[in-house]
Design a protein around this motif. Structure first.
Motif, mmCIF file in Angstrom:
data_model
loop_
_atom_site.group_PDB
_atom_site.id
_atom_site.type_symbol
_atom_site.label_atom_id
_atom_site.label_comp_id
_atom_site.label_asym_id
_atom_site.label_seq_id
_atom_site.Cartn_x
_atom_site.Cartn_y
_atom_site.Cartn_z
ATOM 1 N N TYR A 1 -3.069 3.996 -2.401
ATOM 2 C CA TYR A 1 -3.129 3.085 -3.555
ATOM 3 C C TYR A 1 -2.620 1.712 -3.155
ATOM 4 N N ARG A 2 -3.116 0.701 -3.856
ATOM 5 C CA ARG A 2 -2.586 -0.656 -3.748
ATOM 6 C C ARG A 2 -2.209 -1.120 -5.145
ATOM 7 N N GLU B 1 1.187 -0.469 -11.707
ATOM 8 C CA GLU B 1 -0.208 -0.173 -11.987
ATOM 9 C C GLU B 1 -0.917 -0.205 -10.638
ATOM 10 N N LEU B 2 -1.500 0.924 -10.249
ATOM 11 C CA LEU B 2 -2.067 1.072 -8.917
ATOM 12 C C LEU B 2 -3.573 1.259 -8.960
ATOM 13 N N GLU B 3 -4.219 0.859 -7.875
ATOM 14 C CA GLU B 3 -5.660 1.035 -7.697
ATOM 15 C C GLU B 3 -5.883 1.974 -6.517
ATOM 16 N N ARG C 1 -2.199 -3.329 -8.388
ATOM 17 C CA ARG C 1 -3.234 -4.207 -8.987
ATOM 18 C C ARG C 1 -2.676 -5.588 -9.209
ATOM 19 N N VAL D 1 -7.527 3.327 -3.381
ATOM 20 C CA VAL D 1 -8.356 2.694 -2.352
ATOM 21 C C VAL D 1 -8.871 3.685 -1.313
ATOM 22 N N GLU E 1 0.846 -1.193 0.000
ATOM 23 C CA GLU E 1 0.000 0.000 0.000
ATOM 24 C C GLU E 1 0.881 1.242 0.000
#
Length: 90
Positions: free
Chosen positions: A87-88, A69-71, A90, A73, A45
């Motif tokens: 971000y976490r 490549e981040l998601e 992907r 959150v 994270e």
């Protein structure tokens, strides 16, 4: 504190073992030290505060050659213009 460990060099095997055995989140501080953990794929994270100020230099957020490549959150906006992002990978 008893939960703090100071290391003079980065050992990815030791850090991975510490994370696996921890009963709570493990934080890695310091941009240079954290860059080694990022490059080793040990960070799950990313949390950052973006400030509305441009200075044109400084320490990179990600180490050279690392592409992620981040998601998104979590996100929070503050009245002074600061934005918190989490971000976490992907």
């Amino acid at each position: 504190t008893a939960r703090t460990r100071i290391a003079r060099s980065f050992d990815p095997v030791a850090v991975a073992a510490m994370v696996r055995s921890a009963d709570r989140d493990v934080g890695i501080g310091g941009a240079s030290f954290a860059s080694h953990a990022i490059a080793a794929g040990l960070v799950d994270e990313y949390r950052m505060f973006l400030n509305p100020l441009l200075v044109g230099g400084g320490t990179r957020f990600l180490p050279h050659g690392v592409n992620l490549e981040l998601e998104l959150v979590d996100e929070r906006r503050f009245a002074d213009g600061v934005v918190y992002l989490a971000y976490r990978p992907r």
